[in-house]
Design a protein around this motif. Structure first.
Motif, PDB file in Angstrom:
ATOM      1  N   ASP A 250     -56.574   4.084  70.332  1.00 14.61           N
ATOM      2  CA  ASP A 250     -55.754   2.738  70.900  1.00 14.61           C
ATOM      3  C   ASP A 250     -57.132   1.658  71.269  1.00 14.61           C
ATOM      4  O   ASP A 250     -57.963   2.290  72.303  1.00 14.61           O
ATOM      5  CB  ASP A 250     -55.105   2.698  72.100  1.00 14.61           C
ATOM      6  N   ASP A 251     -57.105   0.687  70.846  1.00 12.99           N
ATOM      7  CA  ASP A 251     -58.300  -0.334  71.137  1.00 12.99           C
ATOM      8  C   ASP A 251     -59.702   0.365  70.620  1.00 12.99           C
ATOM      9  O   ASP A 251     -60.803   0.247  71.438  1.00 12.99           O
ATOM     10  CB  ASP A 251     -58.359  -0.759  72.472  1.00 12.99           C
TER      11      ASP A 251
ATOM     12  N   ASP B  58     -63.988   1.216  75.159  1.00 13.32           N
ATOM     13  CA  ASP B  58     -62.686   0.879  75.070  1.00 13.32           C
ATOM     14  C   ASP B  58     -62.641  -0.682  75.055  1.00 13.32           C
ATOM     15  O   ASP B  58     -62.865  -1.412  75.873  1.00 13.32           O
ATOM     16  CB  ASP B  58     -62.054   1.425  76.435  1.00 13.32           C
ATOM     17  N   GLY B  59     -62.079  -1.263  73.967  1.00 19.02           N
ATOM     18  CA  GLY B  59     -61.793  -2.660  73.554  1.00 19.02           C
ATOM     19  C   GLY B  59     -63.292  -2.989  73.207  1.00 19.02           C
ATOM     20  O   GLY B  59     -63.383  -4.500  73.648  1.00 19.02           O
TER      21      GLY B  59
ATOM     22  N   GLY C  69     -62.268   3.740  72.020  1.00 18.05           N
ATOM     23  CA  GLY C  69     -61.052   3.721  72.066  1.00 18.05           C
ATOM     24  C   GLY C  69     -60.630   4.205  73.700  1.00 18.05           C
ATOM     25  O   GLY C  69     -61.208   4.804  74.160  1.00 18.05           O
ATOM     26  N   TRP C  70     -59.310   3.761  74.100  1.00 17.37           N
ATOM     27  CA  TRP C  70     -59.120   3.927  75.262  1.00 17.37           C
ATOM     28  C   TRP C  70     -58.832   5.526  75.572  1.00 17.37           C
ATOM     29  O   TRP C  70     -58.238   6.423  74.600  1.00 17.37           O
ATOM     30  CB  TRP C  70     -57.627   3.633  75.457  1.00 17.37           C
ATOM     31  N   ASN C  71     -59.608   6.186  76.377  1.00 16.38           N
ATOM     32  CA  ASN C  71     -59.458   7.495  76.771  1.00 16.38           C
ATOM     33  C   ASN C  71     -59.917   8.505  75.810  1.00 16.38           C
ATOM     34  O   ASN C  71     -59.294   9.627  75.749  1.00 16.38           O
ATOM     35  CB  ASN C  71     -58.151   7.946  77.218  1.00 16.38           C
ATOM     36  N   THR C  72     -60.740   8.270  75.116  1.00 20.30           N
ATOM     37  CA  THR C  72     -61.170   9.145  74.169  1.00 20.30           C
ATOM     38  C   THR C  72     -62.790   9.616  74.389  1.00 20.30           C
ATOM     39  O   THR C  72     -63.527  10.463  73.589  1.00 20.30           O
ATOM     40  CB  THR C  72     -61.482   8.188  72.663  1.00 20.30           C
TER      41      THR C  72
ATOM     42  N   GLU D 127     -68.535   4.239  77.391  1.00 16.73           N
ATOM     43  CA  GLU D 127     -67.185   4.195  77.057  1.00 16.73           C
ATOM     44  C   GLU D 127     -66.919   2.980  76.152  1.00 16.73           C
ATOM     45  O   GLU D 127     -67.452   1.849  76.647  1.00 16.73           O
ATOM     46  CB  GLU D 127     -66.317   4.382  78.294  1.00 16.73           C
TER      47      GLU D 127
ATOM     48  N   LEU E 247     -64.783  -2.235  78.762  1.00 15.48           N
ATOM     49  CA  LEU E 247     -64.402  -2.478  79.959  1.00 15.48           C
ATOM     50  C   LEU E 247     -65.465  -2.811  81.067  1.00 15.48           C
ATOM     51  O   LEU E 247     -66.489  -1.862  81.126  1.00 15.48           O
ATOM     52  CB  LEU E 247     -63.527  -1.338  80.475  1.00 15.48           C
TER      53      LEU E 247
ATOM     54  N   GLN F 255     -64.382  -7.696  77.219  1.00 10.64           N
ATOM     55  CA  GLN F 255     -63.537  -6.473  76.683  1.00 10.64           C
ATOM     56  C   GLN F 255     -62.637  -7.284  75.947  1.00 10.64           C
ATOM     57  O   GLN F 255     -62.236  -8.506  76.229  1.00 10.64           O
ATOM     58  CB  GLN F 255     -62.908  -5.948  77.722  1.00 10.64           C
TER      59      GLN F 255
END
Length: 270
Positions: free
Chosen positions: A263-264, A33-34, A5-8, A31, A50, A78
């Motif tokens: 998120d995502d 994210d998405g 997820g975003w920023n995890t 990472e 990403l 993504q």
């Protein structure tokens, strides 16, 4: 299992629905994210994100072990969507950072190779993809990156025919939705709103069901023990919450709250 997820910071956890507790696992290599995720034969596969076409795997026979890298996808993706088709990982659409994509790739874990299959008829990102009875179903999402049009169209892919065909569109456009197959029907959940609808495959019709408690954009969902669980997404309290749907009473309720906003992120039932 909830991944990324975003920023995890590559966070991976297992959520026990009975104890309502979280157990940390080894972080992913990249990472997520998405990204996309599937489970095939006791292995979890995650792909993309990403500016990424990287793919990695966790062997659930050694669930506390490390993730390891596999062959990369042919394209960076993504906000793509994934499903399992005939014991292979299918990843469709997404964004390459400049444009939305219509291309579709299939990963064979036996030979560690990605191959392209027929492209979708529409470019899609932040859309949904599910598999049922040997066919793929994709719906919703957006067609362009800078213009957030909300698609309501639905297409299905039969690998025996090798092409996509149109089905009944959803009652409303949904971008950033999540989806599951539940009780032999397909659920389209959220996407910039509270509403939820389900698709009857036999009758080719969509019907609205009770709405979510929180608006959810970029959430993820899975089915466990006869309930749908939707994780994170949305804004504020929604991004830290998990809510569950019980079809027997047509009702959503908040299941628990997470310490970390998701998120995502990605989820797969173990």
């Amino acid at each position: 299992m909830i991944v990324g997820g975003w920023n995890t910071n590559k966070l991976v956890q297992i959520y026990d629905i009975n104890r309502k507790s979280f157990k940390p696992l080894k972080s992913t290599l990249y990472e997520r994210d998405g990204s996309t995720i599937v489970k095939i034969n006791n292995h979890v596969y995650t792909a993309g994100g990403l500016r990424s076409n990287f793919v990695e795997c966790l062997d659930l026979n050694q669930v506390d072990g490390d993730w390891y890298k596999l062959a990369s996808m042919n394209e960076q993706r993504q906000f793509a969507a994934s499903a399992v088709l005939n014991d292979q990982m299918c990843v469709a659409g997404g964004s390459d950072g400049v444009n939305a994509l219509s291309s579709v790739e299939l990963y064979n874990p036996v030979v560690n190779i990605w191959t392209n299959i027929a492209s979708m008829q529409t470019k899609r990102w932040q859309h949904a993809l599910v598999s049922y009875n040997g066919r793929l179903y994709t719906f919703g999402g957006g067609e362009k990156l800078l213009i957030l049009n909300h698609l309501n169209s639905m297409k299905s892919y039969d690998p025996r025919e090798g092409k996509w065909k149109s089905l009944k569109p959803m009652n409303e456009g949904r971008h950033g939705l999540c989806s599951v197959v539940y009780n032999d029907e397909i659920y389209a959940i959220g996407g910039d709103g509270l509403s939820v609808e389900r698709y009857n495959i036999r009758t080719n019709t969509w019907t609205n069901v009770n709405s979510l408690k929180h608006e959810r954009y970029g959430s993820c969902a899975c089915v466990v023990n006869g309930k749908i669980y939707v994780i994170g997404g949305g804004y504020g309290d929604a991004s830290k919450s998990i809510e569950a749907y019980d079809a027997t009473i047509n009702e959503w309720k908040i299941e628990t709250n997470m310490e970390t906003a998701r998120d995502d992120a990605l989820v797969v039932a173990l």
